[in-house]
Scaffold this motif. Structure first.
Motif, PDB file in Angstrom:
ATOM      1  N   GLY A 146      28.972   1.804  22.289  1.00 25.34           N
ATOM      2  CA  GLY A 146      28.689   2.316  21.340  1.00 25.34           C
ATOM      3  C   GLY A 146      29.923   1.679  20.375  1.00 25.34           C
ATOM      4  O   GLY A 146      30.235   1.901  19.226  1.00 25.34           O
TER       5      GLY A 146
ATOM      6  N   ASP B 253      29.713  -1.018  32.588  1.00 28.58           N
ATOM      7  CA  ASP B 253      28.808  -2.125  32.351  1.00 28.58           C
ATOM      8  C   ASP B 253      27.335  -0.974  32.349  1.00 28.58           C
ATOM      9  O   ASP B 253      27.148  -0.984  34.044  1.00 28.58           O
ATOM     10  CB  ASP B 253      28.954  -3.397  33.310  1.00 28.58           C
ATOM     11  CG  ASP B 253      28.006  -4.178  33.467  1.00 28.58           C
ATOM     12  OD1 ASP B 253      26.535  -3.665  32.823  1.00 28.58           O
ATOM     13  OD2 ASP B 253      27.857  -5.158  33.819  1.00 28.58           O
TER      14      ASP B 253
ATOM     15  N   PHE C 194      21.345  -8.137  24.217  1.00 29.80           N
ATOM     16  CA  PHE C 194      22.140  -9.262  24.989  1.00 29.80           C
ATOM     17  C   PHE C 194      21.848  -9.655  26.202  1.00 29.80           C
ATOM     18  O   PHE C 194      22.469 -10.799  26.961  1.00 29.80           O
ATOM     19  CB  PHE C 194      23.815  -8.773  24.882  1.00 29.80           C
ATOM     20  CG  PHE C 194      24.955  -8.988  22.960  1.00 29.80           C
ATOM     21  CD1 PHE C 194      25.178  -9.732  23.130  1.00 29.80           C
ATOM     22  CD2 PHE C 194      24.978  -7.440  23.144  1.00 29.80           C
ATOM     23  CE1 PHE C 194      25.652 -10.286  21.982  1.00 29.80           C
ATOM     24  CE2 PHE C 194      25.704  -7.618  21.464  1.00 29.80           C
ATOM     25  CZ  PHE C 194      25.902  -9.085  21.074  1.00 29.80           C
TER      26      PHE C 194
HETATM   27  C1  LIG Z   1      27.089  -5.594  18.987  1.00 23.49           C
HETATM   28  S1  LIG Z   1      28.262  -4.914  19.512  1.00 23.49           S
HETATM   29  C2  LIG Z   1      27.573  -2.400  18.911  1.00 23.49           C
HETATM   30  C3  LIG Z   1      28.921  -1.741  18.649  1.00 23.49           C
HETATM   31  C4  LIG Z   1      28.092  -0.593  18.404  1.00 23.49           C
HETATM   32  N1  LIG Z   1      26.103   0.069  18.971  1.00 23.49           N
HETATM   33  C5  LIG Z   1      27.672  -0.274  16.793  1.00 23.49           C
HETATM   34  O1  LIG Z   1      26.647  -1.006  16.717  1.00 23.49           O
HETATM   35  O2  LIG Z   1      28.484  -0.871  15.976  1.00 23.49           O
HETATM   36  C6  LIG Z   1      27.437  -4.368  20.972  1.00 23.49           C
HETATM   37  C7  LIG Z   1      29.233  -3.697  21.576  1.00 23.49           C
HETATM   38  O3  LIG Z   1      28.095  -3.395  22.977  1.00 23.49           O
HETATM   39  C8  LIG Z   1      29.294  -3.579  24.384  1.00 23.49           C
HETATM   40  N2  LIG Z   1      28.514  -4.071  25.644  1.00 23.49           N
HETATM   41  C9  LIG Z   1      28.355  -5.314  25.543  1.00 23.49           C
HETATM   42  N3  LIG Z   1      27.222  -5.023  26.604  1.00 23.49           N
HETATM   43  C10 LIG Z   1      27.892  -4.225  27.440  1.00 23.49           C
HETATM   44  C11 LIG Z   1      27.527  -3.673  28.943  1.00 23.49           C
HETATM   45  N4  LIG Z   1      26.623  -4.817  29.514  1.00 23.49           N
HETATM   46  N5  LIG Z   1      27.296  -2.556  28.981  1.00 23.49           N
HETATM   47  C12 LIG Z   1      28.384  -2.087  28.556  1.00 23.49           C
HETATM   48  N6  LIG Z   1      28.727  -2.017  27.359  1.00 23.49           N
HETATM   49  C13 LIG Z   1      28.410  -3.069  26.685  1.00 23.49           C
HETATM   50  C14 LIG Z   1      29.898  -4.564  23.656  1.00 23.49           C
HETATM   51  O4  LIG Z   1      31.734  -3.822  24.301  1.00 23.49           O
HETATM   52  C15 LIG Z   1      30.080  -3.979  21.929  1.00 23.49           C
HETATM   53  O5  LIG Z   1      31.396  -2.838  22.332  1.00 23.49           O
END
Ligand SMILES: C[S@@+](CC[C@H](N)C(=O)[O-])C[C@H]1O[C@@H](n2cnc3c(N)ncnc32)[C@H](O)[C@@H]1O
Length: 203
Positions: free
Chosen positions: A48, A95, A117
């Motif tokens: 989020g 994670d 990702f």
């Molecule tokens: C591109 S941002 C999108 C944030 C939000 N969902 C939005 O639409 O504004 C990706 C988010 O995923 C989190 N993130 C990346 N890899 C992750 C993982 N393996 N587990 C949990 N969160 C993750 C990052 O910290 C970041 O906040």
């Protein structure tokens, strides 16, 4: 995927400066409304970040909202913005490819711009195992990624682009495609990025 990468990113940029920033996640809200879940539904926003989706869900009346993110700085930011209302939310710093979530627990899983990702097949498999494990039968899964014409990278990291149908195929036959949306997202720097949204219902 590196936690340090995300912690550094949120420490060095304001939430309104990141490329994925939107004042309100309108498409996500539209699909969440389309599910018809009630205010007691257990909703998890995976990755989020510092997004305002949680604010809007609370304002709509949802009482069981969880925000999960790998970056402590993102969670700190969202909590600070919400002030006292942050106490009404469950915050998980984790994670998503490693976390142990409760079985058959959530009515609605939302992810905007996290699944894409996962360029490593084992990470995707672990993510999907988490969905299968924690989303109730009949639950709703809404995932947004860059579309076929979207960028190949985000935040300096490679991503996988999906069409709604190819994204649904990742989830498999137990997830029926209910609705898809495409979005022309304009970043704070004025660049256009194609996002696709895939709403599936778990059988
Ligand atoms: C591109 S941002 C999108 C944030 C939000 N969902 C939005 O639409 O504004 C990706 C988010 O995923 C989190 N993130 C990346 N890899 C992750 C993982 N393996 N587990 C949990 N969160 C993750 C990052 O910290 C970041 O906040």
């Amino acid at each position: 995927m590196s936690k340090t990468h995300w912690d550094n990113l949120y420490a060095s940029k304001k939430p309104t400066e990141v490329s994925w920033h939107q004042t309100h996640l309108e498409k996500s809200l539209e699909l969440i409304r389309a599910t018809g879940v009630n205010e007691f539904a257990r909703i998890i926003d995976v990755g989020g970040g510092a997004s305002t989706l949680v604010d809007d869900l609370l304002a709509t009346g949802f009482r069981n909202v969880t925000v999960l993110d790998i970056a402590s700085a993102a969670i700190r930011n969202a909590r600070a913005r919400l002030g006292k209302r942050a106490d009404d939310v469950t915050w998980l710093e984790a994670d998503i490819t490693r976390v142990d979530l409760p079985a058959h627990h959530y009515d609605l899983w939302h992810d905007r711009a996290v699944f894409h990702f996962l360029t490593d097949a084992d990470d995707r498999r672990r993510y999907l195992e988490a969905v299968n494990h924690t989303v109730k039968s009949g639950g709703h899964v809404i995932v947004a990624t860059f579309g076929p014409h979207g960028p190949r990278q985000c935040s300096g990291l490679d991503i996988v682009r999906y069409a709604p149908e190819s994204l649904q195929r990742e989830f498999g036959a137990d997830y029926r495609l209910v609705q898809t949306l495409t979005e022309d997202h304009v970043t704070p720097a004025g660049k256009h990025q194609e996002f696709i949204y895939c709403y599936c219902r778990k059988s």
